[in-house]
Design an enzyme around this catalytic site. Sequence first.
Site, PDB file in Angstrom:
ATOM      1  N   SER A  25      -1.688  -3.032  -4.421  1.00 54.31           N
ATOM      2  CA  SER A  25      -2.381  -2.345  -5.511  1.00 54.31           C
ATOM      3  C   SER A  25      -2.826  -3.299  -6.609  1.00 54.31           C
ATOM      4  O   SER A  25      -2.580  -4.503  -6.549  1.00 54.31           O
ATOM      5  CB  SER A  25      -1.516  -1.237  -6.129  1.00 54.31           C
ATOM      6  OG  SER A  25      -0.457  -1.790  -6.895  1.00 54.31           O
ATOM      7  N   THR A  57      -8.337  -2.410  -2.776  1.00 52.21           N
ATOM      8  CA  THR A  57      -6.956  -1.966  -2.903  1.00 52.21           C
ATOM      9  C   THR A  57      -6.988  -0.610  -3.597  1.00 52.21           C
ATOM     10  O   THR A  57      -7.977   0.117  -3.491  1.00 52.21           O
ATOM     11  CB  THR A  57      -6.100  -3.020  -3.651  1.00 52.21           C
ATOM     12  OG1 THR A  57      -4.725  -2.629  -3.612  1.00 52.21           O
ATOM     13  CG2 THR A  57      -6.547  -3.269  -5.064  1.00 52.21           C
ATOM     14  N   TYR A  58      -5.943  -0.257  -4.317  1.00 53.93           N
ATOM     15  CA  TYR A  58      -5.914   1.001  -5.057  1.00 53.93           C
ATOM     16  C   TYR A  58      -5.312   0.756  -6.432  1.00 53.93           C
ATOM     17  O   TYR A  58      -4.566  -0.194  -6.645  1.00 53.93           O
ATOM     18  CB  TYR A  58      -5.133   2.084  -4.301  1.00 53.93           C
ATOM     19  CG  TYR A  58      -3.701   1.718  -4.020  1.00 53.93           C
ATOM     20  CD1 TYR A  58      -2.677   2.106  -4.880  1.00 53.93           C
ATOM     21  CD2 TYR A  58      -3.369   0.964  -2.898  1.00 53.93           C
ATOM     22  CE1 TYR A  58      -1.360   1.748  -4.629  1.00 53.93           C
ATOM     23  CE2 TYR A  58      -2.057   0.609  -2.635  1.00 53.93           C
ATOM     24  CZ  TYR A  58      -1.058   1.005  -3.501  1.00 53.93           C
ATOM     25  OH  TYR A  58       0.240   0.648  -3.249  1.00 53.93           O
ATOM     26  N   GLY A  73       0.883  -7.664  -4.384  1.00 54.96           N
ATOM     27  CA  GLY A  73       0.961  -7.842  -2.943  1.00 54.96           C
ATOM     28  C   GLY A  73       0.175  -9.049  -2.462  1.00 54.96           C
ATOM     29  O   GLY A  73      -0.065 -10.004  -3.209  1.00 54.96           O
ATOM     30  N   ALA A  74      -0.234  -8.991  -1.195  1.00 57.07           N
ATOM     31  CA  ALA A  74      -0.908 -10.131  -0.560  1.00 57.07           C
ATOM     32  C   ALA A  74      -2.172 -10.554  -1.300  1.00 57.07           C
ATOM     33  O   ALA A  74      -2.557 -11.727  -1.257  1.00 57.07           O
ATOM     34  CB  ALA A  74      -1.237  -9.791   0.891  1.00 57.07           C
ATOM     35  N   ALA A  75      -2.816  -9.619  -2.004  1.00 55.91           N
ATOM     36  CA  ALA A  75      -4.029  -9.944  -2.763  1.00 55.91           C
ATOM     37  C   ALA A  75      -3.770 -10.971  -3.857  1.00 55.91           C
ATOM     38  O   ALA A  75      -4.703 -11.614  -4.347  1.00 55.91           O
ATOM     39  CB  ALA A  75      -4.626  -8.676  -3.365  1.00 55.91           C
TER      40      ALA A  75
END
Length: 131
Positions: A25, A57-58, A73-75
């Site tokens: 997210s 993403t969100y 996260g991975a982002a």
Amino acid sequence: MRRTFFKSKIHRATVTHADLDYEGSVSIDEDLLDASGILEYEAVHVWNITRGTRLQTYAIKGERGSGVICINGAAAHLNKPGDLVILATFAELDEAEARGFKPTVVLVDRKNKIVESDAVEIAGPARRVSA
């Protein structure tokens, strides 16, 4: 027929945090969510101006008034604190809805404080720079 239209964006926001260990997210200051009309858990495109990366993403609510833009996260591998990003959303509209629809553009300064919340898109070579 329904078509996909640009709905809203937060333009040239500064990434304040990147948390690789969070599930995913983007955490967005609740003031910015309200101004842009982006809802919690809505799909959000993150276009990194600094690095040229793009991802989807969100949104989740960040602390109101904090200016937080935290890529989770991975982002977090693609977005680092200090990077400039555009956070954009899209909506599916039928032709009747689309005829009178105008997207919401929120301009922010380097601390992610709202400078303008009803901005008009500037086309062509004209350039807008955040304060």
